[in-house]
Design an enzyme around this catalytic site. Structure first.
Site, short mmCIF file in Angstrom:
data_model
loop_
_atom_site.label_atom_id
_atom_site.label_comp_id
_atom_site.label_asym_id
_atom_site.label_seq_id
_atom_site.Cartn_x
_atom_site.Cartn_y
_atom_site.Cartn_z
CB ALA A 12 -0.94 -0.01 1.21
CG ASN A 14 4.78 6.62 -3.13
OD1 ASN A 14 3.92 7.17 -2.45
ND2 ASN A 14 6.05 6.97 -3.11
CB VAL A 15 3.62 1.35 -7.09
CG1 VAL A 15 3.04 0.63 -8.30
CG2 VAL A 15 4.93 2.05 -7.47
CG ASP A 35 1.91 -2.24 3.30
OD1 ASP A 35 2.21 -1.71 2.21
OD2 ASP A 35 2.74 -2.39 4.24
NE ARG A 84 15.42 2.39 -9.89
CZ ARG A 84 15.80 2.79 -11.10
NH1 ARG A 84 17.08 2.96 -11.37
NH2 ARG A 84 14.91 3.03 -12.04
NE ARG A 90 13.46 0.00 -13.14
CZ ARG A 90 13.83 0.76 -14.18
NH1 ARG A 90 14.91 0.45 -14.87
NH2 ARG A 90 13.11 1.80 -14.55
NE ARG A 153 9.37 6.25 -16.61
CZ ARG A 153 9.68 5.40 -15.63
NH1 ARG A 153 10.46 4.36 -15.87
NH2 ARG A 153 9.21 5.58 -14.42
CG HIS A 177 11.31 -2.28 -16.13
ND1 HIS A 177 11.00 -1.16 -16.85
CD2 HIS A 177 11.06 -1.98 -14.84
CE1 HIS A 177 10.57 -0.21 -16.02
NE2 HIS A 177 10.61 -0.69 -14.79
N1 APR Z 1 3.99 -7.74 2.35
C1 APR Z 1 3.20 -6.70 2.03
N2 APR Z 1 3.65 -5.45 1.86
C2 APR Z 1 4.96 -5.25 2.02
C3 APR Z 1 5.86 -6.29 2.34
C4 APR Z 1 5.30 -7.59 2.51
N3 APR Z 1 6.07 -8.64 2.82
N4 APR Z 1 7.10 -5.77 2.45
C5 APR Z 1 7.00 -4.46 2.16
N5 APR Z 1 5.71 -4.13 1.91
C6 APR Z 1 5.13 -2.82 1.62
C7 APR Z 1 5.76 -1.69 2.42
O1 APR Z 1 5.26 -1.69 3.76
C8 APR Z 1 5.35 -0.48 1.61
O2 APR Z 1 4.14 0.10 2.07
O3 APR Z 1 5.39 -2.44 0.26
C9 APR Z 1 5.16 -1.04 0.19
C10 APR Z 1 6.12 -0.44 -0.83
O4 APR Z 1 5.78 0.88 -1.01
P1 APR Z 1 6.83 2.04 -1.32
O5 APR Z 1 7.97 1.94 -0.38
O6 APR Z 1 6.07 3.32 -1.41
O7 APR Z 1 7.41 1.65 -2.75
P2 APR Z 1 6.71 1.93 -4.17
O8 APR Z 1 7.18 3.23 -4.72
O9 APR Z 1 5.26 1.66 -4.10
O10 APR Z 1 7.43 0.80 -5.06
C11 APR Z 1 7.18 -0.57 -4.82
O11 APR Z 1 7.35 -1.17 -7.13
O12 APR Z 1 7.99 0.07 -8.98
C12 APR Z 1 8.40 -0.84 -8.01
O13 APR Z 1 10.79 -0.40 -7.78
C13 APR Z 1 9.52 -0.29 -7.16
O14 APR Z 1 10.09 -2.37 -6.12
C14 APR Z 1 9.41 -1.15 -5.93
C15 APR Z 1 7.89 -1.42 -5.84
#
Ligand code: APR
Length: 312
Positions: A12, A14-15, A35, A84, A90, A153, A177
């Site tokens: 939950a 950003n993506v 999450d 990242r 990556r 992009r 990618h």
């Molecule tokens: N189970 C569920 N959620 C998890 C787990 C897990 N085992 N481990 C980590 N998370 C959650 C984190 O708590 C966090 O909320 O994954 C989320 C990741 O969110 P962000 O840190 O905001 O990362 P984000 O920008 O969403 O990118 C996530 O997508 O594009 C790719 O390279 C990017 O690998 C990255 C992924």
């Protein structure tokens, strides 16, 4: 009558949260956002839900820390993992995200044995391979985010350069990618006109280079994380092609079973996406130079896969 389709988004951040929002706004799917952080998916789900009456959508949206709520999902989007930071590639995320994606995949499969998994977590080609390995799903049910984003992009930069409508650009970006991504200007068109007829080679090379480094450009600007608006848009388009059985030709990370002369490796190629996930892998006619670049890309992914030391 079957109700709305069910889509689970793992992670939950950003993506993931952007995917959940975009999907909820589409109106045809009920969304579960999961999450490990307590309160985070619940809070974001509630916030998205409260935008429903304002925007006029009725999709159910649930935030949870438990896989029970994800049971029998039609599609699962995996975004969990670390993103990242400036200076990181990556590939630097490999081992951390391997553990997360392996555990997540096992849980997803336990509760949704028939689902289609769309992976966003990077390095995505290796993560798709891992999710296939852990799930033991056939290859049509596990795919990854790559060319839809990279192509988006490239199309953005082309449209800017030509002062054209971005939607008229049909980009061709295949392979990893990552750094060995293969941008193919010859097969990139603007309403049927090859890009190579519209821009000089040096200009195209600069736009292609910016595409390969497109993710890093955003990371350098944001400083605290990586891109999520375009990635979530791409993921939802891919999920939609499956949910609505659109049979769209999309550039996605898929396991090669001999296509392009490549086996047992995941790379981005055009695939037909419909209700069964990857319904066809499309083989483009490549020049020998393009073929070599694709082979090198496949080798780069193979090396990452080797580092994961997967055992059966
Ligand atoms: N189970 C569920 N959620 C998890 C787990 C897990 N085992 N481990 C980590 N998370 C959650 C984190 O708590 C966090 O909320 O994954 C989320 C990741 O969110 P962000 O840190 O905001 O990362 P984000 O920008 O969403 O990118 C996530 O997508 O594009 C790719 O390279 C990017 O690998 C990255 C992924």
């Amino acid at each position: 009558m079957k109700g709305r389709v069910k889509v689970t988004v793992i992670g939950a951040g950003n993506v993931g949260a952007s995917c959940a929002q975009r999907l909820a706004e589409k109106g045809y799917a009920d969304v579960v956002l999961l999450d490990i952080i307590e309160g985070l998916p619940q809070g974001k789900a509630l916030d998205i839900k409260e935008s429903g009456p304002i925007l006029g959508f009725d999709s159910k949206i649930t935030g949870t820390n438990s896989y029970e709520a994800t049971a029998n999902s039609d599609v699962v989007i995996v975004t969990s993992g670390v993103a990242r930071k400036p200076g990181m590639s990556r590939d630097d995320l490999l081992i951390t995200n391997q553990k997360i994606v392996a555990e997540v995949t096992r849980n997803v499969v336990k509760h949704s044995p028939e689902t289609i998994i769309i992976v966003a977590t990077n390095p995505v080609d290796a993560m798709v391979y891992l999710a296939l390995h852990e799930s033991k799903f056939p290859r049509n049910r596990v795919l990854g985010l790559s060319g839809v984003l990279d192509g988006g992009r490239f199309a953005t930069f082309i449209a800017e350069e030509l002062q054209a409508s971005a939607g008229d650009v049909s980009p061709c970006v295949i392979g990893e990618h990552g750094k060995s991504m293969v941008v193919i200007p010859r097969l990139t068109t603007v309403k049927g006109i090859p890009l190579t007829k519209l821009l000089p080679a040096d200009k195209i090379a600069r736009l292609a280079d910016r595409t390969v480094n497109g993710g890093a450009e955003i990371v350098a600007l944001l400083k605290t994380g990586s891109a999520f608006y375009a990635p979530s848009a791409a993921l939802v388009e891919m999920a939609e092609a499956v949910i609505l059985d659109k049979k769209r030709l999309m550039l996605c990370a898929a396991r090669m079973d001999g296509e392009y002369g490549i086996k047992d490796t995941v790379i981005g190629v055009p695939v037909k996406l419909g209700k069964d996930g990857i319904e066809q892998v499309v083989e483009l006619e490549l020049t020998s130079e393009e073929k070599t670049a694709l082979m090198n890309s496949a080798k780069a992914v193979q090396e990452l896969i080797g580092v994961m030391k997967l055992t059966s």
